[in-house]
Design a protein around this motif. Structure first.
Motif, short mmCIF file in Angstrom:
data_model
loop_
_atom_site.label_atom_id
_atom_site.label_comp_id
_atom_site.label_asym_id
_atom_site.label_seq_id
_atom_site.Cartn_x
_atom_site.Cartn_y
_atom_site.Cartn_z
N ARG A 1 -29.10 -35.09 8.19
CA ARG A 1 -29.40 -36.46 8.68
C ARG A 1 -29.11 -36.79 9.99
NH1 ARG A 1 -27.32 -38.83 2.82
NH2 ARG A 1 -29.44 -39.09 1.69
N GLU A 2 -28.00 -36.09 10.53
CA GLU A 2 -27.60 -36.22 11.85
C GLU A 2 -28.76 -35.86 12.75
OE1 GLU A 2 -23.85 -34.85 12.16
OE2 GLU A 2 -22.74 -36.30 11.15
N LYS A 3 -29.26 -34.52 12.41
CA LYS A 3 -30.29 -33.84 13.21
C LYS A 3 -31.91 -34.48 13.31
CE LYS A 3 -27.42 -30.74 14.49
NZ LYS A 3 -27.12 -30.57 15.93
N ILE A 4 -32.04 -34.94 12.09
CA ILE A 4 -33.46 -35.30 11.87
C ILE A 4 -33.74 -36.93 11.61
CG2 ILE A 4 -34.04 -33.14 10.97
CD1 ILE A 4 -34.44 -34.35 8.27
N GLY A 5 -32.73 -37.54 11.34
CA GLY A 5 -32.66 -39.04 11.10
C GLY A 5 -32.43 -39.23 9.49
N ALA B 1 -18.34 -28.73 13.97
CA ALA B 1 -19.00 -27.76 14.36
C ALA B 1 -20.58 -27.80 13.97
CB ALA B 1 -18.46 -26.51 13.84
N ASP B 2 -21.34 -27.33 14.78
CA ASP B 2 -22.60 -27.21 14.64
C ASP B 2 -23.25 -26.04 13.84
OD1 ASP B 2 -23.79 -29.35 16.19
OD2 ASP B 2 -22.42 -28.48 17.63
N ARG C 1 -30.69 -26.99 21.45
CA ARG C 1 -30.01 -28.21 21.13
C ARG C 1 -29.59 -29.08 22.36
NH1 ARG C 1 -26.83 -26.75 15.89
NH2 ARG C 1 -28.04 -25.11 15.18
N VAL C 2 -29.20 -28.41 23.51
CA VAL C 2 -28.68 -28.97 24.52
C VAL C 2 -29.94 -29.66 25.23
CG1 VAL C 2 -27.53 -28.59 27.22
CG2 VAL C 2 -26.76 -27.40 25.11
N ASP C 3 -31.09 -29.03 25.37
CA ASP C 3 -32.22 -29.38 26.16
C ASP C 3 -32.85 -30.62 25.57
OD1 ASP C 3 -32.01 -27.41 28.06
OD2 ASP C 3 -33.30 -26.02 27.16
N VAL D 1 -22.40 -28.16 22.26
CA VAL D 1 -22.86 -27.48 20.79
C VAL D 1 -21.63 -26.42 20.65
CG1 VAL D 1 -24.40 -25.67 19.81
CG2 VAL D 1 -25.38 -27.41 21.47
N ILE D 2 -21.02 -26.50 19.45
CA ILE D 2 -20.00 -25.87 19.12
C ILE D 2 -19.97 -24.98 17.88
CG2 ILE D 2 -17.42 -25.94 18.13
CD1 ILE D 2 -17.23 -28.64 19.79
N ALA D 3 -20.02 -23.70 18.13
CA ALA D 3 -20.06 -22.83 17.00
C ALA D 3 -18.91 -21.88 16.72
CB ALA D 3 -21.31 -21.99 17.28
N PHE D 4 -18.61 -21.84 15.37
CA PHE D 4 -17.51 -20.85 15.22
C PHE D 4 -18.01 -19.56 15.09
CE2 PHE D 4 -15.27 -24.74 13.46
CZ PHE D 4 -14.38 -24.59 13.92
N LEU D 5 -17.18 -18.74 15.79
CA LEU D 5 -17.25 -17.22 15.61
C LEU D 5 -16.19 -16.68 14.91
CD1 LEU D 5 -19.26 -14.79 16.93
CD2 LEU D 5 -17.34 -14.83 18.75
N THR D 6 -16.59 -16.07 13.73
CA THR D 6 -15.22 -15.83 12.78
C THR D 6 -15.99 -14.77 11.65
OG1 THR D 6 -13.82 -16.88 11.07
CG2 THR D 6 -16.18 -17.96 11.40
N ALA D 7 -15.06 -14.13 11.35
CA ALA D 7 -15.19 -13.04 10.18
C ALA D 7 -15.26 -13.88 8.92
CB ALA D 7 -14.47 -11.95 10.45
#
Length: 232
Positions: A208-212, A99-100, A122-124, A78-84
């Protein structure tokens, strides 16, 4: 499971702030100060989650994200941007880079920990799912739990970023109704928020990638609609 989290930021005080708060929660935390160091560290530790700043020296977050997605150690992380940076073009570019989600700076410790927990779900949920879905595709309807902000599919929870969840909830609220793009912008982003033309398309693709792919139908030149795949 001891989750491994990699934090990448060129500001030492931010690295220490996040590292301290995540270590308190029992996570294994690793840090890097630029994109190149992040790639080396990721190759060594295979993190479950990467928090990635956008603006960094030597290699920025966008390029680092693209490369992380190509590495076997992090292709499913899982990749999340931490940004202002809250500009829409930055978010769209981040999703395109792989990014997710986004976490905006500054962030309170309790909010940060809560977001990390949600992202790690999401990992689990992703572990071992690809093989079973390939063998027997899931054709059951989705259930949206608005109170807990999760989507249930085949009895498993799917955690979505807030805007993605709101977009799905809007389409889900009236199955088979075609929502115009302007309707979607107004309902999900608000009339006073300026977003790019591709924002909806990027969010639909990620949904669509997440749920189909079968649940959301594109009506070319008009908008999108939700369909129950039992009735399609």
């Amino acid at each position: 499971m001891n989750y491994r989290i990699l934090i990448v930021d060129d500001e030492a005080d931010i690295l220490e702030f996040i590292r301290y708060n995540l270590k308190k929660e029992g996570y294994d935390v690793y840090t890097a100060s630029d994109g190149e160091e992040a790639l080396r560290t990721a190759a060594e530790v295979s993190p479950h989650l990467v928090l990635l700043d956008v603006m960094m020296p030597r290699m920025d977050g966008m390029e680092a994200c693209r490369r992380l997605r190509k590495m076997p150690q992090t292709e499913d992380a899982v990749i999340a941007f931490l940004t202002a940076r809250a500009e829409d073009y930055s978010q769209v570019a981040g999703f395109d880079a792989g990014a997710d989600d986004y976490i905006a700076k500054p962030v309170r410790p309790n909010v940060l920990v809560s977001r990390i927990r949600a992202l790690l779900k999401r990992v689990d949920s992703g572990a071992g799912s690809a093989e079973s879905q390939e063998a027997e595709p899931d054709r059951r309807s989705l259930i949206i739990d608005r109170e807990r902000y999760v989507v249930l599919k085949n009895g498993e929870e799917i955690v979505l970023p807030r805007k993605m969840f709101e977009l799905l909830a809007l389409l889900y609220s009236k199955p088979q109704k075609v929502f115009l793009r302007d309707e979607i912008f107004a309902a999900v982003w608000g009339d006073d928020v300026v977003v790019g033309e591709r924002t909806i398309d990027v969010h639909i693709r990620k949904l669509r990638e997440k749920i189909g792919a079968d649940y959301i139908v594109t009506v070319k030149g008009v908008g999108y609609k939700y369909q129950d795949i039992h009735e399609a």
